[in-house]
Design a protein around this motif. Structure first.
Motif, short mmCIF file in Angstrom:
data_model
loop_
_atom_site.label_atom_id
_atom_site.label_comp_id
_atom_site.label_asym_id
_atom_site.label_seq_id
_atom_site.Cartn_x
_atom_site.Cartn_y
_atom_site.Cartn_z
N THR A 138 0.84 -1.21 0.00
CA THR A 138 0.00 0.00 0.00
C THR A 138 0.87 1.26 0.00
OG1 THR A 138 -1.79 -1.16 1.17
CG2 THR A 138 -1.79 1.26 1.26
N TYR A 139 1.89 1.26 0.84
CA TYR A 139 2.82 2.39 0.87
C TYR A 139 3.48 2.59 -0.50
CZ TYR A 139 7.27 4.80 1.68
OH TYR A 139 8.33 5.65 1.59
N ALA A 140 3.88 1.49 -1.11
CA ALA A 140 4.58 1.57 -2.40
C ALA A 140 3.70 2.18 -3.48
CB ALA A 140 5.04 0.18 -2.82
N ALA A 141 2.49 1.67 -3.62
CA ALA A 141 1.59 2.16 -4.67
C ALA A 141 1.19 3.61 -4.41
CB ALA A 141 0.36 1.27 -4.76
N ASP A 142 0.87 3.93 -3.17
CA ASP A 142 0.47 5.30 -2.83
C ASP A 142 1.62 6.28 -3.05
OD1 ASP A 142 -2.07 4.51 -2.09
OD2 ASP A 142 -1.67 4.52 0.07
N THR A 143 2.82 5.90 -2.64
CA THR A 143 3.97 6.80 -2.76
C THR A 143 4.34 7.00 -4.22
OG1 THR A 143 4.82 6.09 -0.60
CG2 THR A 143 6.38 7.15 -2.10
N PHE A 144 4.35 5.93 -5.01
CA PHE A 144 4.67 6.07 -6.42
C PHE A 144 3.69 7.00 -7.12
CE2 PHE A 144 4.57 4.83 -10.90
CZ PHE A 144 5.92 4.72 -11.21
N ALA A 145 2.39 6.82 -6.86
CA ALA A 145 1.37 7.69 -7.46
C ALA A 145 1.58 9.13 -7.01
CB ALA A 145 -0.02 7.20 -7.08
N ASP A 146 1.94 9.32 -5.75
CA ASP A 146 2.19 10.67 -5.23
C ASP A 146 3.41 11.29 -5.89
OD1 ASP A 146 1.65 12.81 -3.28
OD2 ASP A 146 3.53 12.17 -2.36
N TRP A 147 4.44 10.49 -6.14
CA TRP A 147 5.64 11.00 -6.79
C TRP A 147 5.36 11.46 -8.22
CZ3 TRP A 147 10.46 7.52 -5.28
CH2 TRP A 147 10.72 7.73 -3.91
N VAL A 148 4.44 10.79 -8.88
CA VAL A 148 4.04 11.25 -10.22
C VAL A 148 3.36 12.61 -10.11
CG1 VAL A 148 2.58 10.78 -12.21
CG2 VAL A 148 3.85 8.90 -11.14
N LYS A 149 2.46 12.75 -9.15
CA LYS A 149 1.75 14.02 -8.96
C LYS A 149 2.70 15.16 -8.63
CE LYS A 149 -2.58 11.93 -7.31
NZ LYS A 149 -3.46 11.74 -6.13
N LYS A 150 3.74 14.86 -7.87
CA LYS A 150 4.70 15.88 -7.47
C LYS A 150 5.72 16.20 -8.56
CE LYS A 150 4.47 15.15 -2.46
NZ LYS A 150 5.18 14.65 -1.25
N GLY A 151 5.69 15.45 -9.65
CA GLY A 151 6.63 15.71 -10.73
C GLY A 151 7.97 15.04 -10.58
N TYR A 152 8.09 14.12 -9.62
CA TYR A 152 9.35 13.39 -9.47
C TYR A 152 9.53 12.40 -10.63
CZ TYR A 152 9.07 14.76 -4.47
OH TYR A 152 8.97 15.43 -3.28
N ILE A 153 8.41 11.89 -11.13
CA ILE A 153 8.40 10.95 -12.26
C ILE A 153 7.56 11.58 -13.36
CG2 ILE A 153 7.56 8.69 -13.04
CD1 ILE A 153 8.13 7.67 -10.17
N GLY A 154 8.11 11.66 -14.55
CA GLY A 154 7.39 12.32 -15.64
C GLY A 154 6.31 11.44 -16.25
#
Length: 437
Positions: free
Chosen positions: A250-266
């Motif tokens: 759960t942490y992994a999926a939530d954090t990855f999705a959040d990193w996309v929103k924050k622009g860490y991942i294009g």
């Protein structure tokens, strides 16, 4: 990794010596007794997918020269295949008369394990004992060499031999970190702070490939940072029940999705390949790349800026294992020649070369590794191995899971799927593929 890797393949130990095969084998003895078709004992057909200037590519080129010197009149017919080519066509090719004598193949239940279960690979157990390869490989590296009757790694017969190890790490551009006055990412807070600063300056911090293995490995690493060895064994080896909605996943999926929103991942990385991600780092466009040691030698060769590495901060576990396997197809014509070639790749001469070119050798003379960056690479691997930190790869557990991970993680990047739905999709595919006992 594909598993990786996944490789380049990108798409990979103990310090001891392997004896180089003494003398040439009589040509009359070449070829497996159960090989198909007519044997041409003057040719060894070899397939692998390592980049020519990668550590493995350099080492295997040297091994070909050594093999031909030791076998007068025998030529190596090498065909370079892409990781995807071998991944997608291996079952069909190995079930035909076109199979090579020796090929590099990805390790794990979903790949080498599946082929062994299908009867497409030669049992190497007797040869491993005869030539002493088993004594050169540490337990963590040996895990992916052996498969039981269900194709599950860790026990049973030897169907492959790795002659290097691999692990994932954070590559970072020291010059860009210095330009923005950022601390090198030794802690997780350092990593997040750096990504924040880069994003604020309109720089996408993480190199990524949504169309291949990098994206899913980010997710898996995030999960591993909240996991332990029993969690890995449940997921990879079926030693327990895997819950895709536990705290780690759960942490992994939530954090990855959040990193996309924050622009860490294009979001534009959705269709990118691993090669695209590696090139974006090499060109100084992406300041951070989380990927495997298989890139190390290439970055040493091609990077025009100062770069460094660190193990993923705040986690004892990271994706990694013994390297891809040398496997001998069941229908190979010249099996003895294939065994000879494997033996040469395990020799000190080739292992030392591999180590000095940015690979992680399994049977090198540590005193012969003189390159400073290579020493750092091997030291970090020893640290990881010493704490039992090799956690294999996310796509390994069941056949077809790699493609599921690619397509579902792409949906996380585009935002077309919520983290809970993503985890549901992984659970469904995983549960369908786990062997029924």
């Amino acid at each position: 990794m594909l598993t990786a890797r996944r490789r380049v393949m990108a798409r990979r130990g103990t310090a001891s010596a392997a004896a180089v095969l003494a003398g040439s084998l009589l040509l009359a003895s070449c070829g497996g007794s159960d090989g198909g078709g007519t044997s041409d004992a003057k040719t060894l057909r070899l397939w692998h997918y390592e980049a020519p200037n990668s550590a493995m590519g350099v080492a295997w080129t040297a091994a070909i020269k050594e093999f031909e010197a030791q076998h007068p009149g025998v030529k190596v017919e090498f065909e370079e295949k892409s990781f995807d080519q071998i991944q997608k066509t291996a079952p069909m090719v190995l079930n035909s008369s076109d199979a090579p004598d020796l090929m590099e193949y990805n390790k794990g239940n979903a790949t080498a394990g599946l082929l062994s279960k299908q009867g497409l690979l030669t049992d190497l157990s007797a040869e491993v004992t005869k030539r002493g390869w088993d004594k050169l490989l540490s337990p963590g590296v040996r895990t992916t060499s052996r498969y039981d009757a269900n194709g599950v790694m860790g026990s049973g017969k030897w169907y492959g031999v790795p002659n290097y190890a691999e692990y994932t790490m954070v590559y970072f551009n020291k010059e860009l970190f210095a330009k923005y006055r950022l601390a090198e990412p030794k802690t997780f807070d350092d990593l997040v702070a750096a990504m924040d600063t880069f994003a604020e300056n309109k720089i996408t911090p993480l190199a990524n490939s949504g169309a291949e293995y990098l994206a899913q490995q980010y997710v898996y690493q995030l999960a591993l940072s909240r996991a332990d060895r029993s969690w890995v064994d449940s997921y990879e080896l079926y030693k327990g029940k895997t819950d895709f909605h536990d705290a780690a996943w759960t942490y992994a999926a939530d954090t990855f999705a959040d990193w996309v929103k924050k622009g860490y991942i294009g979001k534009s990385s959705t269709s990118a390949k691993a090669e695209d991600a590696g090139v974006s780092f090499l060109q100084g466009k992406a300041p951070i790349l989380f990927s495997g040691s298989w890139w190390y030698g290439r970055f040493q060769d091609e990077a025009t800026f100062d770069w460094g590495t660190t193990l993923w901060p705040g986690s004892n576990l990271t994706p990694g294992s013994g390297g891809n396997l040398w496997v001998v197809p069941k229908s190979a014509h010249n099996k003895e020649l294939a065994y000879d070639f494997i033996d040469i790749t395990m020799s000190k001469k080739i292992q030392n070369l591999l180590g000095n070119k940015g690979g992680v050798p399994v049977a090198a003379d540590t005193a012969a590794i003189t390159d400073p960056k290579s020493k750092e690479l091997i030291a970090n691997f020893n640290t990881l191995s010493g704490r039992d930190g090799l956690a294999f790869y996310p796509d390994w557990p069941v056949p077809g899971f790699y493609d599921v991970l690619v397509s579902e993680t792409q949906k996380l990047i585009t935002g077309s799927e919520k983290p809970d739905d993503y985890l549901d999709a992984l659970r469904e595919a995983y549960d369908k593929g786990v062997p029924k006992t």
